[in-house]
Scaffold this motif. Structure first.
Motif, PDB file in Angstrom:
ATOM      1  N   VAL A 183    -100.968 -32.930  33.343  1.00 34.20           N
ATOM      2  CA  VAL A 183    -100.665 -34.355  33.197  1.00 34.20           C
ATOM      3  C   VAL A 183    -101.576 -34.934  32.108  1.00 34.20           C
ATOM      4  CG1 VAL A 183     -99.884 -34.728  35.563  1.00 34.20           C
ATOM      5  CG2 VAL A 183    -102.307 -34.930  35.024  1.00 34.20           C
ATOM      6  N   ASP A 184    -101.172 -36.104  31.584  1.00 36.79           N
ATOM      7  CA  ASP A 184    -101.906 -36.683  30.457  1.00 36.79           C
ATOM      8  C   ASP A 184    -103.283 -37.224  30.807  1.00 36.79           C
ATOM      9  OD1 ASP A 184     -99.797 -36.099  28.877  1.00 36.79           O
ATOM     10  OD2 ASP A 184     -98.980 -38.134  28.800  1.00 36.79           O
ATOM     11  N   LYS A 234    -100.100 -29.117  27.890  1.00 35.17           N
ATOM     12  CA  LYS A 234     -98.782 -29.124  27.230  1.00 35.17           C
ATOM     13  C   LYS A 234     -98.741 -30.161  26.106  1.00 35.17           C
ATOM     14  CE  LYS A 234     -96.956 -26.128  30.197  1.00 35.17           C
ATOM     15  NZ  LYS A 234     -98.218 -25.432  30.501  1.00 35.17           N
ATOM     16  N   ARG A 235     -99.662 -31.117  26.138  1.00 32.64           N
ATOM     17  CA  ARG A 235     -99.716 -32.128  25.070  1.00 32.64           C
ATOM     18  C   ARG A 235    -101.165 -32.340  24.648  1.00 32.64           C
ATOM     19  NH1 ARG A 235     -95.773 -36.840  25.623  1.00 32.64           N
ATOM     20  NH2 ARG A 235     -97.267 -37.895  26.986  1.00 32.64           N
ATOM     21  N   PRO A 236    -101.725 -31.316  24.000  1.00 35.15           N
ATOM     22  CA  PRO A 236    -103.173 -31.337  23.711  1.00 35.15           C
ATOM     23  C   PRO A 236    -103.589 -32.445  22.751  1.00 35.15           C
ATOM     24  CG  PRO A 236    -102.117 -29.410  22.713  1.00 35.15           C
ATOM     25  CD  PRO A 236    -101.092 -30.070  23.568  1.00 35.15           C
ATOM     26  N   GLU A 237    -102.611 -33.029  22.036  1.00 33.96           N
ATOM     27  CA  GLU A 237    -102.970 -34.069  21.071  1.00 33.96           C
ATOM     28  C   GLU A 237    -103.357 -35.377  21.775  1.00 33.96           C
ATOM     29  OE1 GLU A 237    -100.106 -32.637  21.532  1.00 33.96           O
ATOM     30  OE2 GLU A 237     -98.595 -34.177  21.926  1.00 33.96           O
ATOM     31  N   ILE A 238    -102.987 -35.510  23.049  1.00 33.31           N
ATOM     32  CA  ILE A 238    -103.327 -36.731  23.788  1.00 33.31           C
ATOM     33  C   ILE A 238    -104.776 -36.660  24.268  1.00 33.31           C
ATOM     34  CG2 ILE A 238    -102.772 -38.029  25.895  1.00 33.31           C
ATOM     35  CD1 ILE A 238     -99.893 -37.358  25.313  1.00 33.31           C
ATOM     36  N   GLU A 239    -105.452 -37.789  24.140  1.00 35.00           N
ATOM     37  CA  GLU A 239    -106.901 -37.751  24.369  1.00 35.00           C
ATOM     38  C   GLU A 239    -107.352 -37.625  25.821  1.00 35.00           C
ATOM     39  OE1 GLU A 239    -108.869 -40.954  22.399  1.00 35.00           O
ATOM     40  OE2 GLU A 239    -108.027 -40.289  20.469  1.00 35.00           O
ATOM     41  N   GLY A 240    -106.453 -37.852  26.772  1.00 41.89           N
ATOM     42  CA  GLY A 240    -106.806 -37.669  28.170  1.00 41.89           C
ATOM     43  C   GLY A 240    -107.631 -38.804  28.757  1.00 41.89           C
TER      44      GLY A 240
END
Ligand code: ASP
Ligand code: MG
Length: 452
Positions: A232-233, A289-295
């Motif tokens: 999850v993000d 799955k979306r590593p570009e998102i900073e979390g």
């Protein structure tokens, strides 16, 4: 140095592991130590095999081991590892482990003995296999990875199934067996969840324990950052199933994350991050799955943002028990008697509100309810409100926020409120409603505190 943890879904198949290798590659300048879970579902599979064997279903246990554990890893290796010689070596290595496990299952089926110690040993294979495979994959992706053995790094007491680390021994062991590799430019790959006691006997840190492993390693080695890679993000402002424009919370305090976890945000169990938080090491939740998102970054304390409210969460399946009794008037020991009943039925109480002649408690609905109620009836008249939900507005020190309660409850004018609790913690404001109003209440509050 950073510690990166990838959960089961991040290493569930060849494509996922390839993706993990890319993410690690993007961080290699930060000198990572990698911690992995077992491939998704494998720990459960191993529990099932061990239990089948203990119940005398030896053949079924062996069958499951072959089909659901061996073949799964075999397929991953075939799809993932390109060098045929490496592939062959790895498959033989896995076969050897499966054979050992198969002997273990045989032993369990003969003795019928599935003690926590034996179970820990059986479960350790899940992480052993996922890390063996990923270490080779990293090497193929041109990284200098090295398979570390968490039994030589995380030293625990002998509480099998739920072992606790001995921090000083663990620090010495991690310095000797992990830090040396990092210093020499290698990337150690370590099994989450499993550890060993001082005699070297395999223990585990409890289900979901890989996060704990990560925090322990980060803490004893003073990592600059801990990255928990999941699916999850990060932590969101509300459940995206209810609020379509729920947003990622960029930063939150450990206290806030803990309140959210308690009320059902399933991203992680913050208590497992405590060793890192205590040393002021920030923990970032990221999506593999979306590593570009900073979390979401969790720290001991965070700077105040525009909105004091960070997230709105809820928990279904709540029953409110109201006990009223005139005998309670002016008497002492009443609460103790009531809580003893909950204690006896192992029911945990979330919220408590009392008045002079009554007390209301919220509990998770459970099949033990009739027995529990019968016991409680001796202390007063019982009144139940079932199918309720707890809604929790979380934010560091929100209780100091003027007008907060007014904002919450004027928004919820059309929602009957069954119970309110404020002040137990300065980080949340909590109330109980009927389950049918969850959607309405959560979206209204989201609109109020996170306007589009
Ligand atoms: N594999 C272990 C479990 O499923 C530990 C973890 O994934 O964190 O519980
Ligand atoms: Mg997990």
């Amino acid at each position: 140095m950073i510690v990166m943890k990838f959960g089961g879904t991040s290493v569930q198949d060849a494509a996922s592991i390839r993706n993990v290798c890319k993410i690690i590659d993007s961080r290699k300048d930060k000198r990572p130590i990698v911690v992995l879970s077992a491939c998704a579902g494998i720990t459960n599979e191993l529990v099932a095999c061990a239990e089948l064997a203990a119940d005398g279903n030896r053949e079924e246990a062996q069958d499951r081991l072959e089909k659901n554990v061996y073949e799964r890893h075999y397929t991953i290796v075939q799809e993932l590892i390109e060098d045929l010689r490496e592939q062959d070596l790895l498959i033989r290595h896995i076969r050897q482990h499966i054979d050992d496990l198969s002997h273990l299952l045989y032993g369990i089926s003969i003795t019928g003995d599935l003690s926590p110690r034996v179970l820990d040993f059986a479960l350790s294979y899940g992480e052993t296999l996922s890390t063996s495979i990923t270490t080779v994959a990293l090497r193929e992706a041109k990284m200098r990875s090295i398979l570390a053995d968490s039994r030589e790094c995380i030293i625990t007491n002998s509480a099998f199934g739920r072992a606790e680390p001995l921090l000083e021994q663990t620090r010495i062991a991690c310095e000797a067996n992990l830090l040396n590799h990092v210093m020499e430019g290698r990337i150690p790959v370590l099994q989450g969840f499993i550890a060993a006691n001082e005699e070297g006997i395999t223990t585990t840190l409890g289900r979901g324990g890989s996060d704990y492993t990560t925090a322990i390693v980060g803490s004893v080695l003073h990592a600059d950052n801990i990255e928990i890679w999941t699916d999850v993000d990060g932590i969101l402002t509300a459940d995206p199933k209810i609020v379509k424009n729920a947003r990622r919370v960029q930063e939150m305090s450990f206290q806030e994350a803990s309140e959210l976890a308690y009320f059902g945000a399933k991203v992680l169990h913050p208590s497992t991050l405590l060793p890192a938080i205590e040393k002021n090491i920030p923990v970032t939740i990221l999506n593999s799955k979306r590593p570009e998102i900073e979390g979401t970054r969790i720290t001991a304390l965070t700077a105040r943002t525009d909105s004091a409210v960070k997230s709105i969460s809820y928990k279904r399946g709540i029953t409110v028990v109201n006990i009223s009794s005139t005998r309670m008037l002016g008497s002492y020991g009443f609460m103790k008697k009531i809580f003893d009943v909950f204690d006896f039925f192992r029911t945990s109480v979330d919220l408590v509100v009392t008045s002079e002649v009554s007390v209301s408690l919220s509990i998770e609905s459970s099949p033990d309810m009739p027995g529990l109620l019968r016991e409680l009836e001796q202390y007063g008249t019982i009144n139940l409100q079932e199918n309720r939900a707890i809604v929790c507005v979380v934010g560091e020190k929100i209780i100091d926020e003027r007008g907060l309660a007014a904002r919450i409850f004027s928004r919820l004018q059309n929602v009957p409120i069954d119970m309110i609790s404020q002040g137990g913690s300065d980080t949340n404001m909590t109330f109980v409603i009927h389950e049918q109003y969850i959607g309405e209440a959560v979206s209204m509050l989201h609109e109020e505190f996170f306007p589009a």
